[in-house]
Write an enzyme that holds these catalytic residues in place. Structure first.
Site, mmCIF file in Angstrom:
data_model
loop_
_atom_site.group_PDB
_atom_site.id
_atom_site.type_symbol
_atom_site.label_atom_id
_atom_site.label_comp_id
_atom_site.label_asym_id
_atom_site.label_seq_id
_atom_site.Cartn_x
_atom_site.Cartn_y
_atom_site.Cartn_z
ATOM 1 N N VAL A 1 6.342 -15.742 9.949
ATOM 2 C CA VAL A 1 7.315 -15.167 9.069
ATOM 3 C C VAL A 1 7.924 -15.725 7.906
ATOM 4 C CG1 VAL A 1 9.219 -13.547 8.970
ATOM 5 C CG2 VAL A 1 7.865 -13.727 11.162
ATOM 6 N N CYS B 1 0.675 -1.216 -0.077
ATOM 7 C CA CYS B 1 0.022 0.005 -0.059
ATOM 8 C C CYS B 1 0.835 1.120 0.144
ATOM 9 C CB CYS B 1 -0.961 0.123 1.237
ATOM 10 S SG CYS B 1 -0.086 0.293 2.691
ATOM 11 N N GLY B 2 2.312 1.297 0.100
ATOM 12 C CA GLY B 2 3.002 2.249 -0.047
ATOM 13 C C GLY B 2 3.798 2.686 0.987
ATOM 14 N N ASP C 1 11.428 0.756 9.034
ATOM 15 C CA ASP C 1 10.646 -0.342 8.099
ATOM 16 C C ASP C 1 10.464 -1.774 8.573
ATOM 17 O OD1 ASP C 1 8.706 -0.186 6.042
ATOM 18 O OD2 ASP C 1 10.374 -0.802 4.381
ATOM 19 N N GLU C 2 9.475 -2.316 8.193
ATOM 20 C CA GLU C 2 9.064 -3.725 8.279
ATOM 21 C C GLU C 2 9.036 -3.756 9.984
ATOM 22 O OE1 GLU C 2 8.288 -5.325 5.746
ATOM 23 O OE2 GLU C 2 9.146 -4.855 4.187
ATOM 24 N N ALA C 3 8.468 -2.972 10.593
ATOM 25 C CA ALA C 3 8.479 -3.044 12.023
ATOM 26 C C ALA C 3 7.552 -4.036 12.568
ATOM 27 C CB ALA C 3 7.912 -1.563 12.658
#
Ligand code: ADP
Ligand SMILES: Cc1cn([C@H]2C[C@H](O)[C@@H](COP(=O)(O)O)O2)c(=O)[nH]c1=O
Length: 220
Positions: free
Chosen positions: A170, A13-14, A86-88
């Site tokens: 994951v 989604c950005g 990011d990718e928290a």
């Protein structure tokens, strides 16, 4: 006052694009930030967006301690005004608590980006802690869409286009139909609940009566 913001949404989604834009805008105004990510599809120590932008990032690992990391950087004379994380969803609850402490005690802005829920609709531990602790949770404005045209709200994991509901939480991967590999597809809740991906919907619509096929997991 510094803040902890969690920018969230489905896959694709950005979020990473926004992370890079935010970093760009802050840098342009003379602020200094550190960029972190974990398990980015482009590889270790990277933050990448599907729009093609990619930058170096510090890889977050199980033993990463944000507090120690940032304090050490400051001791070395590095200015740290903000963190891009990011990718928290993949961060531990302890790491999210370290981020909150940096906001409150060192006045560093933390901008975290990630999906909230996994392919089974369960919250990732890192995302759950971010929702609990963030000053603000921002849902991204650009809507990703389900194959039916409705707003996509859930992430499905697919194998050969078929939605699966068993497996490790994951598994790094991308959206799109990639034959025989684990992939992901964003769906609206209705179609996530019915396990109807674009592939199964397509197959269903091409069958003569729409009822004859026994589609795995497609309940209606
Ligand atoms: N070829 C393209 N042209 C325009 N926009 C694109 C293109 N490819 C991807 N995008 C945009 O990029 C978004 C995905 O960006 P990305 O930052 O990688 O998402 P996320 O980090 O949320 O998974 C898509 O929702 C779409 O809006
Ligand atoms: C739903 C879901 C996703 N993942 C992985 C797949 C991707 O590597 C990332 C999300 O990245 P994006 O930039 O938001 O597209 O998360 C996972 O490991 N488990 C899941 O259930």
């Amino acid at each position: 006052m510094a803040e902890l913001v969690f920018f969230s949404g489905t896959m694709d989604c950005g979020k990473s694009t926004l992370a890079l834009q935010l970093d760009h805008n802050h840098t342009a105004r003379g602020r200094c930030g550190l960029i972190f990510s974990r398990n980015d599809r482009a590889g270790t120590d990277r933050l990448s967006s599907r729009l093609g932008l990619e930058v170096a990032a510090h890889e977050v690992r199980d033993d990463t301690d944000f507090w120690t990391f940032v304090v050490d950087e400051r001791m070395r004379g590095t200015t740290v005004d903000y963190l891009i994380c990011d990718e928290a969803q993949f961060y531990s609850t302890t790491q999210v608590e370290q981020l909150a402490r940096l906001v409150d005690e060192v006045e560093i802005d933390v901008y975290a980006f990630g999906i909230t829920a996994d392919f089974r609709t369960h919250l990732f531990p890192g995302s759950a802690r971010l929702i609990e602790l963030a000053d603000r949770v921002e849902v991204l404005q650009v809507q990703s869409l389900c194959w039916c045209g409705a707003r996509a709200t859930h992430n499905a994991r697919t194998i050969d286009g078929w939605m699966v509901v068993e497996g490790a939480q994951v598994v790094v991967g991308n959206t799109g139909e990639s034959a025989s590999e684990v992939a992901y597809e964003v769906l609206c809740r209705r179609h996530h609940m019915r396990r109807m991906t674009s592939a199964s919907a397509r197959l269903r619509s091409t069958t003569a009566d729409g009822l004859a096929l026994d589609l795995p997991g497609a309940a209606g």
